[in-house]
Design a protein around this motif. Structure first.
Motif, short mmCIF file in Angstrom:
data_model
loop_
_atom_site.label_atom_id
_atom_site.label_comp_id
_atom_site.label_asym_id
_atom_site.label_seq_id
_atom_site.Cartn_x
_atom_site.Cartn_y
_atom_site.Cartn_z
N SER A 36 27.26 -31.92 -17.99
CA SER A 36 28.28 -31.77 -16.96
C SER A 36 28.15 -30.42 -16.27
O SER A 36 27.70 -29.43 -16.87
N GLU A 37 28.56 -30.39 -15.01
CA GLU A 37 28.53 -29.17 -14.21
C GLU A 37 29.71 -29.20 -13.26
O GLU A 37 29.98 -30.21 -12.60
N ASN A 38 30.45 -28.09 -13.19
CA ASN A 38 31.64 -28.01 -12.33
C ASN A 38 31.69 -26.66 -11.63
O ASN A 38 31.25 -25.64 -12.17
N SER A 63 28.98 -38.94 -3.93
CA SER A 63 27.62 -39.00 -3.40
C SER A 63 26.93 -40.30 -3.75
O SER A 63 27.37 -41.04 -4.64
N ASN A 98 23.85 -42.81 -5.14
CA ASN A 98 23.25 -42.85 -6.47
C ASN A 98 22.20 -43.96 -6.50
O ASN A 98 22.47 -45.07 -6.05
N VAL A 138 22.88 -39.85 -11.45
CA VAL A 138 23.71 -38.65 -11.40
C VAL A 138 25.03 -38.98 -10.70
O VAL A 138 25.03 -39.57 -9.62
N ARG A 139 26.13 -38.58 -11.31
CA ARG A 139 27.45 -38.81 -10.72
C ARG A 139 27.93 -37.49 -10.12
O ARG A 139 28.25 -36.54 -10.84
N GLU A 140 27.97 -37.45 -8.79
CA GLU A 140 28.39 -36.23 -8.09
C GLU A 140 29.57 -36.56 -7.19
O GLU A 140 29.60 -37.60 -6.53
N TYR A 145 33.43 -29.07 -7.00
CA TYR A 145 32.20 -29.86 -7.16
C TYR A 145 32.10 -30.29 -8.62
O TYR A 145 32.28 -29.47 -9.54
N THR A 146 31.82 -31.58 -8.84
CA THR A 146 31.70 -32.13 -10.19
C THR A 146 30.43 -32.94 -10.29
O THR A 146 30.12 -33.76 -9.41
N LYS A 147 29.68 -32.73 -11.39
CA LYS A 147 28.44 -33.46 -11.61
C LYS A 147 28.37 -33.89 -13.08
O LYS A 147 28.70 -33.13 -13.98
N GLN A 188 25.78 -36.35 -15.89
CA GLN A 188 24.50 -37.05 -16.05
C GLN A 188 24.26 -37.34 -17.52
O GLN A 188 24.37 -36.47 -18.37
#
Length: 789
Positions: free
Chosen positions: A278-280, A713, A715, A745-747, A758-760, A762
């Motif tokens: 995860s990335e935020n 986004s 996919n 990837v879920r963005e 922003y949320t990502k 995978q």
């Protein structure tokens, strides 16, 4: 790709070593009518072992009356049959270099029999109002095909190599057996391996359920109807699976049929890891500050599962089913996330690491009692009563440790403790009465009870001791009761068909936060009409139209205001005051069945009120997402799906959906009016390769689309699978690669004048390898070791 090549090499070597122990024999010839020499298409050719009388394999002739059948023994009798002709047996067969050419075989027309209970030679599809019926013919029932493989022959239905069943591209399908829910159908890939094609009478597909079914419904229903005269025999399957990330399991499925009893049992045990990267990024556009986080979360678990059940056939018209399922999971959920805080000049002010250690145990059980009575006056005149109970518990403890890595900012370590218990009970009664072959009435009632308690505690480590945080600690109680009553009436003529229905559901929902005394009560009664009409132009072309009203009731986690503090800068909470959303759904679909292909094209319109949307609030770089009821949504769409068997060794399936939506709403003085488009597609190619290999490739694409505060986004991702059948399909070796290119990837972004989020997420690539062996009459199945919830 290297992993895939390695797996393919292993499968080839393994299968070759197995095949080396079994010699292949080939039978070929041409079937013609004795009277005029015309070729007989779709005649059934069976190979039977002379010693054991076992069916070694079967095939149907092509349009020229020709056939070629591979078997693993030369000690055979060949039986040739076709409706209206006398069955012919050939007992003297000579093989030369492994091949027996039987030449031209003439069959003679037979006398017409009084007995009419004969299975059709050729499988066929017919249309009946709100459903499509796939009748299983002798061409499929005699080939030893299993239930999952047979489902692949049904228009609009697809079964992946891993055993996942989807209808018109959606996997949210409810599967019934003989018109009733069954534990055997809860996870089809694990259970239907004990059902073979010769046991099936027909398969019914319902894409737009009528008022007979729950108003919350699913994407569709598949009903598997078994033959009453196929009760004898032992069927079963053993499976072994491994994969990366770690996903290992052993499964056993057994089904024993006698004249009076059908006994079934399943055992499963395994271990799996489910990582999620995860990335935020939370940006305060007013103050210019930013908090970034990046990490990996795991959900690892050992699981154990057992199913026991029996069908008792009191007589030909009465059957009682009693079954139970118990599962136990031991979870370990470690996570590790790095945070960084930047000021308005993009200078790093502080950084820290937040790690989680979570342990949990999840006991689950389910029981089911059913009684079905078939009345003698008509095959569709029946009464069904069922009682179903479920329980799910979670005893979980988590500890969060914060370690500063830059700057002098101080943090408190935290603990959480969860005691969760959920009990669900369903009582259901359905009665179907045909007044003639054209007019039918259905009526029934259902009562559902959902009782949940979630005791959640948060502690902070302050001054060398754990102190309970009263602002984050509470016990949430949820109690919902739904009473439903329905009635439908239908007319089915030669061409036209009409079905109308009405369902009433009374809902009583109560929630309570015991520590604060905050209570919410919702009582409402709704009526859900449905209407369906169909017109059959001929056996190949049909038109169907349908209307229904549906409801989405807020789920437990939509209502529970407490949350997991794994990432305390990106928080999701529930809303106890959330109301249900309602949808009026209109659909017109055309169905075309042509040789080697089926094609469905439809248009639909759905209008939803009190739409449930996730709204994000932002303060001090902390985002809190909460569901709210916001306005209306009108969606107009086009859906196309097809199945094309281009060649004997290649078939292609596709699902496409394009929709245009118009949102209108206002919330807290903010206008949410906007329009948007959304497109999804899936294409699957299946290849039958030499040496009984089967290869499957699936590509998926999901377009970007607007949300009430931002955008999700696009996919695109692909899955691969390969399967090798050995010993006439009794042994199956399969390998699969999910998300081959690691592109799933879920963005998403939330873009507002004051803040930007922003949320990502995978999950990465998953590789699996499995072996399955079917014994008795059972087919080798795929024990997918899927997560049961």
């Amino acid at each position: 790709m290297k992993i895939y090549i390695t797996l393919l090499t292993f499968l080839t070597v393994f299968s070759s070593s197995v095949l080396a122990q079994n010699s292949d024999y080939f039978l070929k010839g041409t079937i013609v009518e004795e009277a005029n020499g015309n070729p007989v298409a779709f005649a059934t050719v069976l190979a039977i072992d002379k010693t054991s009388n076992e069916n070694l394999g079967g095939i149907t002739t092509d349009m020229d009356g020709k056939f070629e059948l591979k078997i693993n023994s030369g000690n055979v009798i060949v039986e040739i049959s076709f409706i209206g002709f006398e069955t012919k047996r050939i007992s003297t067969i000579t093989f030369v270099n492994g091949t027996a050419d039987l030449g031209t075989i003439k069959i003679t027309e037979g006398e017409v029999l009084d007995e009419v209970n004969i299975r059709a030679e050729k499988s066929s599809t017919e249309f009946k109002l709100d459903k499509r019926v796939f009748n299983v013919g002798k061409d499929l029932s005699s080939t030893g095909m299993g239930a999952l493989e047979l489902l692949n022959n049904v228009p609009s239905v697809n079964v992946s190599i891993e055993g996942q069943v989807s209808l018109r591209g959606s996997s949210g399908v409810q599967i019934l057996i003989d018109g009733k829910p069954s534990i055997l159908a809860d996870d089809p890939s694990n259970s239907l391996g004990s059902i073979t094609a010769e046991m099936l009478e027909r398969i019914e597909v319902i894409t737009n359920p009528s008022a007979k079914y729950d108003a919350e419904g699913t994407s569709g229903i598949i009903n598997i109807v078994l033959k009453k005269d196929e009760k004898e025999g032992l069927n079963g399957s053993i499976t072994l699976n491994t994969g990366a990330p770690h996903n290992h399991s052993v499964g056993l499925s057994v089904n024993r049929r006698s004249e009076k009893f059908n006994l079934f049992a399943q055992l499963g045990v395994g271990y799996r890891e489910q990582p999620n990267d995860s990335e935020n990024s939370n940006q305060d556009l007013v103050n210019g500050t930013t908090v970034n986080s990046i990490g990996t979360e795991y959900r690892n678990e050992n699981y154990y599962n057992i199913i026991l059940g029996t069908d008792y056939h009191i007589d030909d018209n009465n059957v009682i089913t009693l079954s139970g399922n118990y599962a136990y999971e031991i979870e370990d959920q470690p996570s590790n996330t790095d945070f960084s805080y930047y000021d308005s000049s993009n200078t790093l002010i502080s950084a820290w690491n937040r790690s989680e250690t979570t342990k949990a145990t999840n006991p689950k059980w389910q029981y089911e009692l059913q009684y079905k009575k078939d009345f003698k006056d008509h095959k569709d005149h029946d009464l069904l009563f069922s009682a179903l109970g479920r329980f799910f518990g979670k005893d979980q403890e988590s500890e969060f440790e914060v370690t500063p890595t830059f700057g002098d900012r101080e943090f408190d370590n935290q603990q959480t403790e969860t005691d969760f218990q959920q009990s669900d009970f369903t009582l259901k009664l359905d009665y179907t009465k045909p007044f003639s072959d054209k007019v039918t009435m259905e009526t029934g009632a259902q009562y559902v009870i959902n009782d949940v308690g979630n005791d959640f505690t948060v502690r902070n480590f302050i001054d060398d001791e754990w102190v309970t945080d009263p602002n984050l600690t509470n016990n949430f109680e949820y109690d919902q009761k739904v009473l439903g009553v329905y009635g439908t009436g239908s007319y089915q003529g030669e061409a036209w068909g009409v079905k109308v229905g009405l369902r009433m559901e009374d809902t009583n929902l109560n929630t309570l936060l015991t520590n604060t005394g905050e209570a919410n009560e919702q009582n409402y009664t709704d009526f859900f009409p449905s209407g369906h009409v169909s017109y059959k132009f001929n056996d190949e072309i049909s038109l169907q139209g349908g209307y229904s009203t549906r409801i989405f009731r807020p789920r437990l986690w939509d209502l529970n205001p407490f949350f997991n503090i794994r990432n305390d800068y990106n928080i999701r909470v529930g809303n106890p005051n959330l109301r249900p959303e309602y949808t009026d759904s209109f659909e017109v679909t055309s169905i075309f069945i042509i040789p080697k292909a089926s094609f469905n094209a439809g248009v639909y319109y759905r209008y939803t009120t009190d739409v449930v949307e996730r709204v994000t609030y932002f303060e001090d770089n902390v985002s809190v997402t909460r569901p709210e009821n916001i306005g209306t949504n009108g969606t107009t769409g086009v859906e196309v799906n097809f199945k094309y068997s281009a060649l004997e060794w290649f078939s292609l399936m596709g699902d496409f959906n394009f929709s245009y939506f118009d949102r209108e709403g206002e919330f807290e003085n903010q206008n949410f009016d906007f329009t948007g488009e959304r497109f999804t597609s899936r294409m699957t190619g299946k290849f039958k390769l030499p040496a009984d290999f089967e290869f499957e490739m699936t590509g998926n694409f999901q377009s970007s689309y607007k949300t009430v505060q931002g955008e999700v986004s696009q996919n695109a991702f692909a899955d691969l699978g390969i399967r090798k059948k050995v010993a006439k399909g009794k042994l199956v070796i399969n390998a699969s690669v999910r998300d081959v290119f690691n592109s799933r990837v879920r963005e998403s972004v939330v873009s507002q004048p004051e803040y930007y989020i922003y949320t990502k997420g995978q999950r990465g690539t998953f590789v699996s390898l499995g072996l399955s062996y079917g014994f008795g009459k059972g087919e080798a199945m795929t024990y997918s070791s899927g997560r049961r919830r």
